[in-house]
Scaffold this motif. Sequence first.
Motif, short mmCIF file in Angstrom:
data_model
loop_
_atom_site.label_atom_id
_atom_site.label_comp_id
_atom_site.label_asym_id
_atom_site.label_seq_id
_atom_site.Cartn_x
_atom_site.Cartn_y
_atom_site.Cartn_z
N ASP A 151 145.85 -4.52 113.77
CA ASP A 151 144.46 -4.93 113.95
C ASP A 151 144.15 -6.11 113.04
O ASP A 151 144.71 -6.23 111.94
CB ASP A 151 143.49 -3.77 113.67
CG ASP A 151 143.56 -3.30 112.23
OD1 ASP A 151 142.68 -3.65 111.43
OD2 ASP A 151 144.52 -2.58 111.90
N SER A 153 141.57 -7.03 111.21
CA SER A 153 140.95 -6.79 109.90
C SER A 153 141.99 -6.41 108.85
O SER A 153 141.99 -6.93 107.73
CB SER A 153 139.90 -5.69 110.02
OG SER A 153 139.28 -5.44 108.78
N LEU A 188 143.73 -10.98 117.00
CA LEU A 188 142.29 -11.23 117.02
C LEU A 188 141.73 -10.92 118.41
O LEU A 188 142.25 -11.38 119.43
CB LEU A 188 142.03 -12.70 116.68
CG LEU A 188 140.57 -13.15 116.56
CD1 LEU A 188 139.85 -12.37 115.47
CD2 LEU A 188 140.52 -14.65 116.29
N ASP A 192 136.51 -8.07 117.41
CA ASP A 192 136.46 -8.60 116.04
C ASP A 192 135.40 -9.69 115.92
O ASP A 192 134.67 -9.75 114.94
CB ASP A 192 137.83 -9.17 115.64
CG ASP A 192 138.91 -8.12 115.60
OD1 ASP A 192 138.66 -7.04 115.04
OD2 ASP A 192 140.00 -8.35 116.14
N VAL A 200 135.56 -14.01 111.12
CA VAL A 200 136.41 -14.73 112.07
C VAL A 200 136.32 -16.22 111.82
O VAL A 200 137.34 -16.93 111.85
CB VAL A 200 136.02 -14.39 113.52
CG1 VAL A 200 136.82 -15.24 114.51
CG2 VAL A 200 136.25 -12.91 113.81
#
Length: 273
Positions: A151, A153, A188, A192, A200
Amino acid sequence: MRRVAIAFVFVVVILVSCGISAFAQTKEEYYRTGYIYFSQGDYARALEAYRKALEMDPQFVDARYWLGKTLEQMGQLQEAVKEWRLVLLSSPRHRDAFQKWRAYAPSFVQDGEVVERYRTLFLQEESPTLSREEGWSTLAPLALVLLGRKDFSSLYLAAWCFRWAKERLSPLFAPYEERALQGALENLTQEDWMQDPRLVYRFLQEVTLRFGGDEKWQEMLKKALDRAFAYTLGLPEEQGVEGVEVTLRGGEVEKRIIRGGEVQEPTGFFLKE
């Protein structure tokens, strides 16, 4: 003369089998003794020899590295990691110790609340003040755990941690930072973008500034922009619109409307606040 040599070798063999600490007078001799025992699979005696060498010189890097390998063979992995960490604290470019530490350290770190702690720290300040001990024992192992996730993050946080580790702990972390950034770019998503657009923005600016001139990164950037921005910017509700093309140029996203098979004039969308 030959009989004397044979007798000497015989005495040495007997002493080795009984413990050759009688011969070990210097740290180097203890170190060599430890290696002999290690190669014979006698890890208890190897451990004792390496520890005696380190009693004489706690900064004896090779003895500490092999002490870690001995503990590894004895199944004491957490203790082995501590020894390799001590090696790296004094010799940050020790590749063998780094690879051993790298293989086991992630197994002994808990993420949970510490993930949010580091996320907050790196969001508030680009290079937070942490001790090198914490860097080796907690932050860098956590970054390795996050590197295995899929992921955005987690991977972007891993990149922040590796950047700090590269500058404060060891240059051997440099390729890991780039791998984390690449993984964040590849993972991404539209979600997100919707959840944290500022994060971002920050990420895309960083990647563009650092790798925008690299052909490999340009292709990945384009794909990421297609995924992250197309949905958010959306298709304008105008008759005849067939699609939207978005391109990152420097610190600005260019948005072009496709109508009738032709690309219209771009509308700028700045990343900087």
